[in-house]
Write a protein that holds these residues in place. Structure first.
Motif, PDB file in Angstrom:
ATOM      1  N   GLU B  32       0.964  -1.197   0.121  1.00  0.00           N
ATOM      2  CA  GLU B  32      -0.048   0.076  -0.024  1.00  0.00           C
ATOM      3  C   GLU B  32       0.850   1.319  -0.092  1.00  0.00           C
ATOM      4  N   PHE B  33       0.298   2.318  -0.400  1.00  0.00           N
ATOM      5  CA  PHE B  33       0.958   3.569  -0.240  1.00  0.00           C
ATOM      6  C   PHE B  33       0.150   4.526   0.367  1.00  0.00           C
ATOM      7  N   VAL B  34       0.196   4.709   1.621  1.00  0.00           N
ATOM      8  CA  VAL B  34      -0.757   5.304   2.648  1.00  0.00           C
ATOM      9  C   VAL B  34       0.032   6.787   2.813  1.00  0.00           C
ATOM     10  N   ALA B  35      -0.934   7.705   2.784  1.00  0.00           N
ATOM     11  CA  ALA B  35      -0.399   9.200   3.483  1.00  0.00           C
ATOM     12  C   ALA B  35      -0.987   9.419   4.762  1.00  0.00           C
ATOM     13  N   VAL B  36      -0.553  10.032   5.530  1.00  0.00           N
ATOM     14  CA  VAL B  36      -0.789  10.399   6.936  1.00  0.00           C
ATOM     15  C   VAL B  36      -0.869  11.872   6.875  1.00  0.00           C
ATOM     16  N   MET B 128      20.045   4.184  -9.232  1.00  0.00           N
ATOM     17  CA  MET B 128      18.601   4.157  -9.397  1.00  0.00           C
ATOM     18  C   MET B 128      17.999   5.638  -9.262  1.00  0.00           C
ATOM     19  N   VAL B 129      18.536   5.931  -8.194  1.00  0.00           N
ATOM     20  CA  VAL B 129      18.058   7.489  -7.788  1.00  0.00           C
ATOM     21  C   VAL B 129      18.665   8.512  -8.756  1.00  0.00           C
ATOM     22  N   GLY B 130      19.487   8.153  -9.681  1.00  0.00           N
ATOM     23  CA  GLY B 130      20.354   9.101 -10.526  1.00  0.00           C
ATOM     24  C   GLY B 130      21.322   9.882  -9.744  1.00  0.00           C
ATOM     25  N   MET B 131      22.109   9.182  -8.932  1.00  0.00           N
ATOM     26  CA  MET B 131      23.047  10.017  -8.056  1.00  0.00           C
ATOM     27  C   MET B 131      24.401   9.279  -8.286  1.00  0.00           C
ATOM     28  N   ILE B 180      10.701  13.858  -6.354  1.00  0.00           N
ATOM     29  CA  ILE B 180      10.910  12.854  -5.004  1.00  0.00           C
ATOM     30  C   ILE B 180       9.813  12.056  -4.830  1.00  0.00           C
ATOM     31  N   LEU B 181       8.494  12.493  -5.002  1.00  0.00           N
ATOM     32  CA  LEU B 181       7.271  11.781  -4.814  1.00  0.00           C
ATOM     33  C   LEU B 181       7.230  10.981  -6.081  1.00  0.00           C
ATOM     34  N   ARG B 182       7.561  11.058  -7.254  1.00  0.00           N
ATOM     35  CA  ARG B 182       7.639  10.177  -8.241  1.00  0.00           C
ATOM     36  C   ARG B 182       8.603   8.890  -8.094  1.00  0.00           C
ATOM     37  N   ASP B 186       7.065   5.243  -7.867  1.00  0.00           N
ATOM     38  CA  ASP B 186       8.006   4.104  -8.719  1.00  0.00           C
ATOM     39  C   ASP B 186       8.210   2.858  -7.680  1.00  0.00           C
ATOM     40  N   LEU B 187       8.743   3.225  -6.522  1.00  0.00           N
ATOM     41  CA  LEU B 187       9.028   2.406  -5.392  1.00  0.00           C
ATOM     42  C   LEU B 187       7.801   1.547  -5.117  1.00  0.00           C
ATOM     43  N   ASN B 188       6.776   2.230  -4.811  1.00  0.00           N
ATOM     44  CA  ASN B 188       5.513   1.668  -4.384  1.00  0.00           C
ATOM     45  C   ASN B 188       5.113   0.518  -5.389  1.00  0.00           C
ATOM     46  N   ALA B 189       4.973   1.019  -6.777  1.00  0.00           N
ATOM     47  CA  ALA B 189       4.708   0.413  -8.012  1.00  0.00           C
ATOM     48  C   ALA B 189       5.481  -0.960  -7.912  1.00  0.00           C
ATOM     49  N   ALA B 190       6.638  -0.951  -7.320  1.00  0.00           N
ATOM     50  CA  ALA B 190       7.707  -1.998  -7.469  1.00  0.00           C
ATOM     51  C   ALA B 190       7.275  -3.013  -6.261  1.00  0.00           C
ATOM     52  N   GLY B 191       6.311  -2.683  -5.466  1.00  0.00           N
ATOM     53  CA  GLY B 191       5.910  -3.646  -4.501  1.00  0.00           C
ATOM     54  C   GLY B 191       6.243  -3.159  -2.996  1.00  0.00           C
ATOM     55  N   ARG B 192       6.932  -2.062  -3.155  1.00  0.00           N
ATOM     56  CA  ARG B 192       7.214  -1.599  -1.397  1.00  0.00           C
ATOM     57  C   ARG B 192       6.085  -1.148  -0.606  1.00  0.00           C
TER      58      ARG B 192
END
Ligand SMILES: Nc1ncnc2c1ncn2[C@@H]1O[C@H](COP(=O)(O)OP(=O)(O)O)[C@@H](O)[C@H]1O
Ligand SMILES: [Mg+2]
Lengths: 402, 228
Positions: B32-36, B128-131, B180-182, B186-192
């Motif tokens: 899940e991606f939950v915002a508090v 992965m984070v372009g750094m 950063i949100l993107r 993406d990380l959430n889309a990958a299952g995290r």
């Protein structure tokens, strides 16, 4: 987390504030260096004294003197004042004895022209040079023949030669002792700088014992020099001879072994040196203590400065143990480096002292090892409180800390 | 995955007890991606610290992956944090005297990962984070957005199941914040599993679900998209 990584982090952290790390280290450095330098010099001084004694007693000659001559004062009634032929015979009867000689010594006045000097007079056989520990540096020593023929010849010490003749040549000159003319045939110097030569003074006159008996017919021998056979325990032989002589004299303290007396003086000096070294070393230990307090102080500052870092590390999964270790290793790195530098400096001071003063200063290696272990332990002792403080920070407060 | 039951937290200031969380029931499922979301001072960060095992609630229950964790000893909690949870903070919280690479390596240092493996994984994450071209820079040589990318890479070091982000865009401009949100999406889309804390509606809308907190109480729940 492994030790290798912890060490890497500690050195990286120290490297990030080199001035501070160096100054903190300096406290330990100076403390360890001063303790080691003091030990080195103290040790050297002791070795010097012991060396002086052994040069006076290691040989196989036992010097026996009447006690009164060891400690001058009014003689007690019946006290033994001299050595006679029966005493010589007792000593010679011991199986470990190679030979027994008498030497005479006392004070006298010699004259040369209008100059005169108070001297210590030694009279003995032709091997007096080895008994009284001098070497003839110019001219020659008197020979057995000189002794047998009662020749009026004399060997004088270098300092007496300087006093009587200045820079002139003393060889062949005539000096008078109690009105008797003596030809100077040799100039002597002490065998080596030793406590013995210190006690014996420096204006010395050496003559054959036969000549001495002619000049002072009432003089009696004041020292018996017993030469032990090789391989004999000299100290035990000396004790047995002294005991036999005392029994013969009917007085338990009639005679004494004067080389033993020198040895006991030396032992006392050695003890005093050790105590002095310990006392001064303890004072230097205070410097080390102050250095340790400095380490603790800087580690506390470091913990405060890095409060947020500690919070971050905990959030990344650092255990309490990891945090304690990190700060302990850091303070141990400071004190160990300081210790190594201090040991190197202390040893260097020892070498300089040895080169420039001739005192055989040296640090026994266990002291060096101990100094290293001790400085590393200071790191643990002084780093523990700051490290525990760091590990017990509340991570939330640490993260919020700005 | 995450299950809070009646969690309360109060601080004692002087002789006064200040309640910060007043009985939170919250369930976050795997992936899940939950915002508090809530105003400043409403207790969001406190909640995240409890979820991230940095803080203990005053009362209540917390189950992580079906197991109660509040009774666990500190070393065990440290290991759970190290292996299962990645933090991203508003102020990045990189360690200042360590390079980007060393920062990313740090969670793996505490996990006992060997040096070579650690380095390779850290470079992979920076890539992965372009750094990756800033790997040897110190944090103060990086911009805010770049620091946050490094922080995200660090949070992912031990491949945690849960990513907790406390106002991750709070110190960034709108565009950088969007980037950063993107990454988080993406990380959430990958299952995290991702939990983002924010007071900003625009940020909260990145999630599938928004949990509203006011004054230490959950007041409303908003479902934006069904989880995948
Ligand atoms: N250590 C503490 N002692 C007392 N009060 C605290 C402490 N930490 C946080 N608080 C209070 O808890 C409340 C919630 O803080 P926080 O969780 O940071 O809110 P948010 O992240 O929603 O802005 C605030 O009113 C804050 O003052
Ligand atoms: Mg907050």
């Amino acid at each position: 987390m492994n030790l290798d990584e912890t060490l890497r982090m500690a050195f990286a952290s120290l490297a990030s504030n080199k001035t501070r790390a160096f100054l903190t280290m300096l406290g330990i450095w100076i403390g360890v260096a001063s303790i080691l330098a003091i030990v080195a010099i103290g040790n050297g001084g002791k070795a010097l004294v012991i060396g002086a004694i052994s040069s006076g007693s290691q040989r196989n000659v036992i010097q026996i003197v009447p006690r009164e001559l060891v400690a001058p004062g009014l003689p007690q009634p019946g006290q033994v004042l001299s050595i006679d032929d029966s005493d010589l015979a007792i000593a010679a009867s011991f199986s470990g004895v190679e030979s027994v000689n008498e030497t005479f010594y006392g004070t006298a006045i010699v004259q040369s022209g209008d100059k005169s000097d108070n001297v210590t007079l030694f009279a003995g056989p032709a091997d007096l040079d080895s008994l009284a520990r001098f070497v003839v540096v110019r001219g020659r020593m008197f020979t057995p023949e000189d002794v047998l023929s009662h020749r009026n010849v004399a060997v004088i010490s270098q300092s007496l030669a300087n006093k009587l003749f200045g820079s002139g040549n003393p060889l062949g000159a005539v000096i008078t002792l109690s009105g008797v003319p003596l030809e100077v045939i040799g100039v002597a110097q002490p065998e080596q700088a030793s406590l013995y030569s210190l006690v014996m003074g420096s204006d010395n006159l050496y003559i054959p014992d036969t000549t001495c008996e002619d000049i002072f017919p009432n003089w009696t021998a004041s020292e018996m020099d017993v030469v032990a056979k090789p391989g004999i325990n000299v100290q035990s032989l000396a004790n047995r001879i002294v005991l036999a002589l005392n029994i013969h004299a009917g007085d338990p303290s009639a005679f004494a072994d004067s080389s033993g007396l020198l040895a006991s003086v030396a032992a006392l000096i050695g003890k005093v040196t050790t105590i002095l070294t310990a006392v001064i070393g303890a004072v230097a230990g205070i410097a080390l203590l102050v250095g340790g307090v400095g380490v603790m102080n800087i580690m506390l500052v470091s913990v405060t400065e890095r409060t947020q870092e500690i919070g971050i590390r905990v959030s990344l999964g650092a255990k309490k143990r990891d945090i304690v270790f990190q700060f302990l290793v850091e303070s141990m790195a400071i004190t160990s480096l300081g210790g190594v530098a201090g040991i190197a400096t202390g040893l260097a001071v020892g070498v300089l002292v040895r080169v420039f003063t001739g005192i055989p200063a040296s640090v026994p290696w266990p002291v060096g090892v101990l100094a290293f272990v001790f400085s590393a332990s200071i790191g643990i002792v002084c780093g523990l409180y700051p490290a525990l403080k760091a590990a017990n920070l509340n991570p939330i407060d640490a993260l919020r800390y700005e | 995955m995450i299950r809070l039951l009646g969690v309360t937290k109060s601080y004692t200031v002087g002789d006064q007890v200040v309640p910060v969380l007043k009985g939170i029931d919250l369930e976050v499922h795997k992936g899940e991606f939950v915002a508090v979301m809530g105003p400043s001072g409403s207790g969001k960060s406190t909640l995240m610290h409890i979820v991230g095992l940095l803080d203990r609630p005053t009362a209540g229950e917390y189950e992580l992956n079906g197991a109660s964790v509040l009774q666990l000893p500190p070393n065990h909690l440290a290991r759970l944090r190290n292996q299962n949870i990645g933090f991203v903070f508003q102020n990045f919280h990189l360690i200042p005297r360590m390079s980007a690479l060393r920062n990313v390596e740090l969670p793996m240092v505490y996990a006992g990962v060997p040096r070579a493996k650690r380095r390779a994984r850290a470079m992979e994450l920076l890539e992965m984070v372009g750094m990756v071209n800033r790997a040897h820079h110190l944090p103060n040589e990086l911009s805010g957005g770049q620091r946050q990318r490094v922080a995200i890479a660090r949070a992912l070091a031990n491949d945690p199941a849960i990513l907790l982000a406390d106002e991750p865009t709070g110190a960034l401009d709108q565009q950088t914040g969007g980037e950063i949100l993107r990454i988080l999406r993406d990380l959430n889309a990958a299952g995290r599993t991702v939990m983002v804390i924010t007071h900003d509606r625009n940020v909260a809308q990145a999630g599938q679900r928004i949990v509203h907190i006011v004054d230490g109480e959950m007041v409303r729940e908003e479902v934006l998209h069904e989880p995948r």
